[in-house]
Motif scaffolding. Structure first.
Motif, PDB file in Angstrom:
ATOM      1  N   ILE A 182       0.861  -1.313  -0.004  1.00  0.00           N
ATOM      2  CA  ILE A 182       0.076   0.029  -0.044  1.00  0.00           C
ATOM      3  C   ILE A 182       1.051   1.155   0.054  1.00  0.00           C
ATOM      4  O   ILE A 182       1.802   1.323   0.590  1.00  0.00           O
ATOM      5  N   VAL A 183       0.465   2.106  -0.551  1.00  0.00           N
ATOM      6  CA  VAL A 183       1.613   3.383  -1.215  1.00  0.00           C
ATOM      7  C   VAL A 183       1.046   4.582  -0.986  1.00  0.00           C
ATOM      8  O   VAL A 183      -0.036   4.818  -1.393  1.00  0.00           O
ATOM      9  N   HIS A 184       2.014   5.411  -0.151  1.00  0.00           N
ATOM     10  CA  HIS A 184       1.867   6.866  -0.176  1.00  0.00           C
ATOM     11  C   HIS A 184       2.540   7.252  -1.513  1.00  0.00           C
ATOM     12  O   HIS A 184       3.621   7.502  -1.359  1.00  0.00           O
ATOM     13  N   ALA A 185       1.666   7.712  -2.519  1.00  0.00           N
ATOM     14  CA  ALA A 185       2.308   7.931  -3.774  1.00  0.00           C
ATOM     15  C   ALA A 185       2.466   9.423  -4.026  1.00  0.00           C
ATOM     16  O   ALA A 185       1.643  10.025  -4.390  1.00  0.00           O
ATOM     17  N   GLU A 186       3.807  10.156  -3.531  1.00  0.00           N
ATOM     18  CA  GLU A 186       3.854  11.430  -3.874  1.00  0.00           C
ATOM     19  C   GLU A 186       5.422  11.277  -4.393  1.00  0.00           C
ATOM     20  O   GLU A 186       6.298  10.616  -3.515  1.00  0.00           O
ATOM     21  N   ASP A 187       5.966  12.075  -5.585  1.00  0.00           N
ATOM     22  CA  ASP A 187       7.061  11.942  -6.054  1.00  0.00           C
ATOM     23  C   ASP A 187       8.019  13.067  -5.449  1.00  0.00           C
ATOM     24  O   ASP A 187       7.715  14.160  -5.529  1.00  0.00           O
ATOM     25  N   PRO A 188       9.073  12.726  -4.842  1.00  0.00           N
ATOM     26  CA  PRO A 188      10.053  13.440  -4.075  1.00  0.00           C
ATOM     27  C   PRO A 188      10.587  14.565  -5.048  1.00  0.00           C
ATOM     28  O   PRO A 188      10.665  15.704  -4.652  1.00  0.00           O
ATOM     29  N   GLY A 189      10.857  14.286  -6.482  1.00  0.00           N
ATOM     30  CA  GLY A 189      11.557  15.004  -7.114  1.00  0.00           C
ATOM     31  C   GLY A 189      10.451  16.279  -7.582  1.00  0.00           C
ATOM     32  O   GLY A 189      11.034  17.298  -7.524  1.00  0.00           O
ATOM     33  N   VAL A 190       9.411  15.763  -7.720  1.00  0.00           N
ATOM     34  CA  VAL A 190       8.417  16.881  -8.134  1.00  0.00           C
ATOM     35  C   VAL A 190       8.120  17.966  -6.837  1.00  0.00           C
ATOM     36  O   VAL A 190       8.006  19.051  -6.987  1.00  0.00           O
ATOM     37  N   LEU A 191       7.877  17.123  -5.576  1.00  0.00           N
ATOM     38  CA  LEU A 191       8.012  17.962  -4.528  1.00  0.00           C
ATOM     39  C   LEU A 191       9.319  18.987  -4.430  1.00  0.00           C
ATOM     40  O   LEU A 191       8.941  19.969  -3.857  1.00  0.00           O
ATOM     41  N   ASP A 192      10.279  18.457  -4.510  1.00  0.00           N
ATOM     42  CA  ASP A 192      11.476  19.403  -4.269  1.00  0.00           C
ATOM     43  C   ASP A 192      11.413  20.371  -5.422  1.00  0.00           C
ATOM     44  O   ASP A 192      11.873  21.604  -5.200  1.00  0.00           O
ATOM     45  N   HIS A 233      -1.864  -0.958  -3.826  1.00  0.00           N
ATOM     46  CA  HIS A 233      -3.002  -0.195  -3.345  1.00  0.00           C
ATOM     47  C   HIS A 233      -2.535   1.083  -3.282  1.00  0.00           C
ATOM     48  O   HIS A 233      -1.511   1.476  -2.689  1.00  0.00           O
ATOM     49  N   ILE A 234      -3.174   2.108  -3.908  1.00  0.00           N
ATOM     50  CA  ILE A 234      -2.886   3.499  -3.719  1.00  0.00           C
ATOM     51  C   ILE A 234      -3.566   3.958  -2.543  1.00  0.00           C
ATOM     52  O   ILE A 234      -4.803   4.273  -2.744  1.00  0.00           O
ATOM     53  N   LEU A 235      -2.940   4.634  -1.604  1.00  0.00           N
ATOM     54  CA  LEU A 235      -3.484   5.228  -0.537  1.00  0.00           C
ATOM     55  C   LEU A 235      -4.009   6.807  -0.841  1.00  0.00           C
ATOM     56  O   LEU A 235      -3.297   7.409  -1.583  1.00  0.00           O
ATOM     57  N   HIS A 236      -4.879   7.148  -0.067  1.00  0.00           N
ATOM     58  CA  HIS A 236      -5.406   8.485   0.048  1.00  0.00           C
ATOM     59  C   HIS A 236      -5.339   9.273  -1.400  1.00  0.00           C
ATOM     60  O   HIS A 236      -4.568  10.304  -1.347  1.00  0.00           O
ATOM     61  N   LEU A 237      -5.913   8.892  -2.242  1.00  0.00           N
ATOM     62  CA  LEU A 237      -5.954   9.528  -3.557  1.00  0.00           C
ATOM     63  C   LEU A 237      -6.519  10.807  -3.395  1.00  0.00           C
ATOM     64  O   LEU A 237      -7.866  10.874  -3.243  1.00  0.00           O
ATOM     65  N   SER A 238      -5.756  11.856  -3.565  1.00  0.00           N
ATOM     66  CA  SER A 238      -6.392  13.285  -3.609  1.00  0.00           C
ATOM     67  C   SER A 238      -6.632  13.728  -4.832  1.00  0.00           C
ATOM     68  O   SER A 238      -7.285  14.833  -5.301  1.00  0.00           O
ATOM     69  N   SER A 239      -6.005  13.448  -5.853  1.00  0.00           N
ATOM     70  CA  SER A 239      -5.786  14.168  -7.381  1.00  0.00           C
ATOM     71  C   SER A 239      -6.435  13.455  -8.503  1.00  0.00           C
ATOM     72  O   SER A 239      -5.999  12.129  -8.819  1.00  0.00           O
ATOM     73  N   ALA A 240      -7.459  13.835  -8.872  1.00  0.00           N
ATOM     74  CA  ALA A 240      -8.313  13.064 -10.003  1.00  0.00           C
ATOM     75  C   ALA A 240      -7.558  13.276 -11.401  1.00  0.00           C
ATOM     76  O   ALA A 240      -7.865  12.306 -12.292  1.00  0.00           O
ATOM     77  N   ALA A 241      -6.427  14.051 -11.369  1.00  0.00           N
ATOM     78  CA  ALA A 241      -5.685  13.793 -12.544  1.00  0.00           C
ATOM     79  C   ALA A 241      -5.210  12.480 -12.719  1.00  0.00           C
ATOM     80  O   ALA A 241      -4.470  12.110 -13.821  1.00  0.00           O
ATOM     81  N   ALA A 242      -4.683  11.543 -11.720  1.00  0.00           N
ATOM     82  CA  ALA A 242      -4.241  10.143 -11.716  1.00  0.00           C
ATOM     83  C   ALA A 242      -5.238   9.198 -12.108  1.00  0.00           C
ATOM     84  O   ALA A 242      -4.656   7.995 -12.475  1.00  0.00           O
ATOM     85  N   LEU A 243      -6.634   9.720 -12.372  1.00  0.00           N
ATOM     86  CA  LEU A 243      -7.581   8.489 -12.612  1.00  0.00           C
ATOM     87  C   LEU A 243      -7.226   8.043 -13.856  1.00  0.00           C
ATOM     88  O   LEU A 243      -7.571   6.724 -14.024  1.00  0.00           O
ATOM     89  N   PRO A 244      -6.995   8.565 -15.210  1.00  0.00           N
ATOM     90  CA  PRO A 244      -6.935   8.077 -16.334  1.00  0.00           C
ATOM     91  C   PRO A 244      -5.921   6.802 -16.415  1.00  0.00           C
ATOM     92  O   PRO A 244      -6.108   5.648 -16.899  1.00  0.00           O
ATOM     93  N   ALA A 245      -4.829   7.279 -15.748  1.00  0.00           N
ATOM     94  CA  ALA A 245      -3.684   6.045 -15.631  1.00  0.00           C
ATOM     95  C   ALA A 245      -4.173   4.994 -14.886  1.00  0.00           C
ATOM     96  O   ALA A 245      -3.900   3.881 -15.258  1.00  0.00           O
ATOM     97  N   LEU A 246      -4.827   5.280 -13.782  1.00  0.00           N
ATOM     98  CA  LEU A 246      -5.229   4.203 -13.041  1.00  0.00           C
ATOM     99  C   LEU A 246      -6.319   3.339 -13.562  1.00  0.00           C
ATOM    100  O   LEU A 246      -6.543   2.163 -13.673  1.00  0.00           O
ATOM    101  N   ARG A 247      -7.371   3.922 -14.454  1.00  0.00           N
ATOM    102  CA  ARG A 247      -8.252   3.338 -14.971  1.00  0.00           C
ATOM    103  C   ARG A 247      -7.736   2.414 -16.163  1.00  0.00           C
ATOM    104  O   ARG A 247      -8.063   1.258 -16.360  1.00  0.00           O
ATOM    105  N   ALA A 248      -6.845   3.115 -16.942  1.00  0.00           N
ATOM    106  CA  ALA A 248      -6.300   2.252 -17.895  1.00  0.00           C
ATOM    107  C   ALA A 248      -5.452   0.935 -17.433  1.00  0.00           C
ATOM    108  O   ALA A 248      -5.330  -0.129 -17.976  1.00  0.00           O
TER     109      ALA A 248
END
Length: 446
Positions: A182-192, A233-248
């Motif tokens: 189960i994954v807290h999915a945020e990218d450190p490079g983008v955050l930086d 498993h993707i934890l606490h999805l907040s961004s709907a922008a990820a939905l197309p990739a997950l759906r595919a």
């Protein structure tokens, strides 16, 4: 006539996806009979005209923080809050307790503490951190429900995040025994790349954790699942922008499930004022259009479950630094208010209560492999909630069972009052000092 330990009678009982008048006969903590006609019981509970009987909520994402940071929460207060909010089973996250649940020894410590205090059923996630890769099978065999990993810093030093190579190793290892990451999915490079100097402006906080942080990390998880065949498993999805990739990915047959949380469904960026750090969480609460898209994804089945991600802290940490979002602790304490918050917004959107219970009870129970929970059926555990769905209440943070008086819902009127919570057919007493009634749960293994 057979006599049961307890009979619950109601005009509206949620059986499967349908409401019907029924009497529920309970013996030894298990539903033994469902009938239209009269059943005999040593004790009988008759629901009021404004009450319905529903399965208890199964919340698979809860931070209890005991031992080690018990001033933030603890099993006694967390499980009282759960029962008060209609939650009969929680699965505890491997952080922010000390020690983190990354070894069997740490799991044993946490179980011992929970056994003495839990008012509802409690299971445990393990952690996947750089130091314990290669030994995850031991925690799996000890009964954890899966392994939580961060792809960016977790916020606590004792629970490190996995880099790209370590994520791949974790997925390969877990695939060998058909475990779950189960994954807290945020990218450190983008955050930086988007880090800023904080401040009281909530929009600047959202800018520091953009949609791309989630989409980039989720795409990395999808690629890893594709290569290894693991379950994730993707934890606490907040961004709907990820939905197309997950759906595919799911259409491709990859074994990926997705959750979101009450605060992403019921609060929007536009509602959060300057310095209102009670709303800070990571990933952040986004705008109203994003919230609408998350609801549509739930209705369409692209998001599987709704869980609270109950992540409390002390008021001092939450409100520190004069409302600076960059410095305040992140996390929403919502265990007691989660069901009511989601039901309130669902009703506004004309989504029926049975759909809400589907996302928060039956689907979460299936996700965790708890086949006897999250449903009202013969043979199922009698973990039940008497709910007045149309009654309302105003949240007062100081009156919640949570240890610290911090709530993103403070002052809000919510719909759905829990009148009684039953665990294994017995009413849960949430008074401080009551004897523990919860059971410790281990994940089922083939």
């Amino acid at each position: 006539m057979t006599s049961y330990d307890l009979v619950v009678r109601g005009a509206f009982v949620l059986i499967g996806d349908n409401w019907r008048a029924a009497e529920i006969g309970i013996t030894d903590g298990v539903i033994a009979a469902i009938a239209a006609g009269p059943l005999d019981g040593a004790e009988v509970i008759t629901l009021a005209d404004d009450e319905v009987l529903v399965p208890g909520v199964v919340d698979t994402h809860v931070h209890v923080n005991e031992p080690g940071r018990t001033e933030w929460e603890g099993f006694a207060s967390a499980t009282r809050a759960a029962a008060a909010g209609g939650v009969t089973t929680i699965i505890d996250m491997p952080l922010n307790s000390i020690p983190a649940t990354t070894t069997v020894e740490a799991l044993d410590v946490k179980r011992a503490v929970a056994a003495e205090k839990a008012m509802v059923n409690v299971g445990f996630w393990g952690g996947a951190v750089p130091e314990n890769l290669g030994t995850l099978r031991e925690l799996h065999d000890a009964g954890v429900f899966g392994f939580k990993a961060f792809l960016a810093p977790s916020g606590v030093d004792e629970f490190g995040h996995l880099d790209a190579e370590q994520l791949e190793r974790a997925l390969e290892e877990i695939a060998e025994f058909d475990g779950l990451l189960i994954v807290h999915a945020e990218d450190p490079g983008v955050l930086d790349a988007h880090a800023n100097d904080g401040g009281v402006d909530y929009h600047r906080f959202v800018e520091s954790r953009p949609d791309a942080a989630e989409t980039t990390a989720i795409e990395r998880v999808i690629a890893g699942v594709r290569r290894t065949g693991a379950r994730a498993h993707i934890l606490h999805l907040s961004s709907a922008a990820a939905l197309p990739a997950l759906r595919a990915a799911r259409a491709e047959g990859l074994k990926i499930t997705v959750e979101t949380c009450p605060h992403y469904l019921t609060i929007s960026e536009e509602q959060i004022g300057d310095g209102a750090t009670q709303f800070k969480c990571c990933p952040p609460i986004r705008d109203d259009a994003n919230r609408d898209a998350l609801w549509q994804a739930l209705v369409d089945g692209d998001i599987d479950i709704v869980v609270t991600d109950h992540s409390p802290s002390t008021a001092e940490l939450k409100y520190a630094h004069g409302g600076d979002f960059g410095l305040a602790w992140g996390g929403i304490a919502g265990l007691q208010t989660g069901l009511a918050a989601v039901w309130t917004e669902a009703a506004r959107r004309e989504i029926p209560l049975e759909r809400v219970l589907g996302w928060m009870s039956s689907a979460t129970a299936r996700f965790a492999g708890l086949g006897a929970k999250g449903r009202i059926a013969v043979g199922a555990d009698a973990d039940l909630v008497v709910l007045a769905p149309d009654a309302t209440f105003t949240v007062e943070a100081t009156q919640l069972q949570h240890k610290n008086p911090v709530s993103a819902y403070d002052g809000r009127e919510l719909r759905g009052v829990v009148r009684r919570t039953l665990l294994a057919g017995r009413t849960v007493d949430i008074a401080a000092g009551a004897s523990p009634t919860g059971a410790l749960l281990g994940a089922a293994r083939p």
